[in-house]
Design an enzyme around this catalytic site. Structure first.
Site, mmCIF file in Angstrom:
data_model
loop_
_atom_site.group_PDB
_atom_site.id
_atom_site.type_symbol
_atom_site.label_atom_id
_atom_site.label_comp_id
_atom_site.label_asym_id
_atom_site.label_seq_id
_atom_site.Cartn_x
_atom_site.Cartn_y
_atom_site.Cartn_z
ATOM 1 C CB CYS A 13 -0.908 0.011 1.232
ATOM 2 S SG CYS A 13 -1.998 -1.424 1.371
ATOM 3 N N GLY A 42 -1.059 0.311 -4.914
ATOM 4 C CA GLY A 42 -2.395 -0.166 -4.571
ATOM 5 C C GLY A 42 -3.450 0.426 -5.473
ATOM 6 C CG ASN A 117 3.007 -0.290 2.936
ATOM 7 O OD1 ASN A 117 2.485 -1.344 2.591
ATOM 8 N ND2 ASN A 117 4.238 0.036 2.593
ATOM 9 N N GLY A 118 1.591 -2.303 5.463
ATOM 10 C CA GLY A 118 2.297 -3.372 6.145
ATOM 11 C C GLY A 118 1.430 -4.570 6.456
ATOM 12 C CE1 TYR A 259 5.350 -6.461 -9.993
ATOM 13 C CE2 TYR A 259 4.430 -6.402 -7.782
ATOM 14 C CZ TYR A 259 4.259 -6.460 -9.153
ATOM 15 O OH TYR A 259 3.006 -6.516 -9.683
#
Length: 316
Positions: A13, A42, A117-118, A259
């Site tokens: 995210c 995202g 984010n995580g 990525y």
């Protein structure tokens, strides 16, 4: 049968927050541009919470940034001194508006908006503990567990940053967390630094973002990475750093370079573009092949393909 991959792996995210000291600065527009630059992290949902004189209002929905935030929605969000944005990747079973972020929480000590984010590795245990104490959950997202932990800590803490310090001690796993209270923005990165988080400036205003590319997209400049375990507090006096859990063994997720991250970002002091080109060059040294051409796919593989071609001498 419980599908672990489908239900639990959803940590790619993007977060973006801005604290403005300029009355002419449009924090909603800056957050929009920041999220647009983080869209690769995202595509399922996005949201923005804006803080105007301590009153926090928000809008979030399923869809891409330019689909959710139409000119009419941006106009309704209005102006403010702070804003917090999030774009979310989620598994198919969890693609609901209620699980979108930022999450807005109203409690006895005030209001706060949260985004992260995580992936917490102890979310199930914390959730069960909170439910046994009367907690009621409306989503399956880890952010709701974090919100409960911070809210409970805030009841006995003297400030929001103290509450965040207490709460993160109970979190294990990967997280880059941003909390916006009526007067402050508090950002925290997990002690291992698994997920990226950085600090920037737009004029005299301060910015928090998952990647440096988002800061540049909003017209700002990258200042530094937030250290693993560091808590950063932004208020009217400036930026304050709390070395809360620093000094542990760190390990950024290698997929950020391979990525997740955009090639024009700098993550933990290293250019993503250069890291991918070097990875391609090392691959050419370790696994040489006889070929006519080198092609990269998907887009995140283009830089690595270029590095492979340059090292091997095979046309790109």
């Amino acid at each position: 049968m419980f599908d672990y991959l489908e239900s639990k792996i959803h940590d790619e995210c993007g977060v973006f927050a801005v604290y403005s000291r300029d009355e002419d600065m449009d924090v909603v527009a800056d957050t929009y541009y920041g999220l647009y630059a983080l869209q690769h992290r995202g595509q399922e949902s996005c949201g923005i919470a804006v803080n105007e004189d301590g009153v926090i209002r928000s809008h979030k929905d399923l869809g891409l940034v330019n689909e959710v935030f139409t000119p009419e929605v941006i106009r309704r969000l209005g102006k403010g001194q702070m804003a917090l944005g999030h774009c979310r990747y989620a598994p198919y079973k969890d693609r609901t508006r209620s699980s979108s972020q930022p999450m807005l929480v109203r409690h006895i000590k005030g209001t706060m908006a949260l985004a992260f984010n995580g992936q917490l590795t102890n979310a199930v245990e914390l959730r069960e503990e909170l439910e046994l104490k009367g907690g009621i959950f409306h989503t399956t997202s880890d952010i709701e567990v974090i919100a409960y932990a911070i809210t409970r800590a805030r009841l006995n803490a003297g400030s929001i940053q103290e509450a965040v310090e207490t709460a993160v001690d109970r979190l294990t796993g990967a997280y880059s967390l941003v909390v916006m209270s009526p007067r402050k923005i508090v950002a925290a990165r997990d002690p291992q630094g698994i997920r990226p988080l950085c600090l920037g400036k737009i004029g005299g205003s301060d910015v928090i973002a998952s990647e440096s590319c988002a800061i540049h997209a909003a017209g700002g400049e990258f200042v530094r990475d937030i250290a693993p375990g560091e808590i950063v507090v932004i208020d009217e006096e400036g930026v304050h750093s709390i070395a809360h859990a620093c000094g542990q063994k760190t390990g950024l997720c290698v997929f950020e370079y391979v990525y997740f991250a955009r090639p024009d970002s700098v993550v933990d002091g290293a250019s993503v573009h250069r890291a991918r080109r070097r990875a391609g060059a090392f691959l050419a040294l370790e696994h040489p092949v006889q070929a006519d051409v080198v092609i990269g796919a998907p887009d995140s593989g283009l830089d690595a393909a270029l590095g492979y071609a340059q090292q091997s001498g095979i046309p790109y």
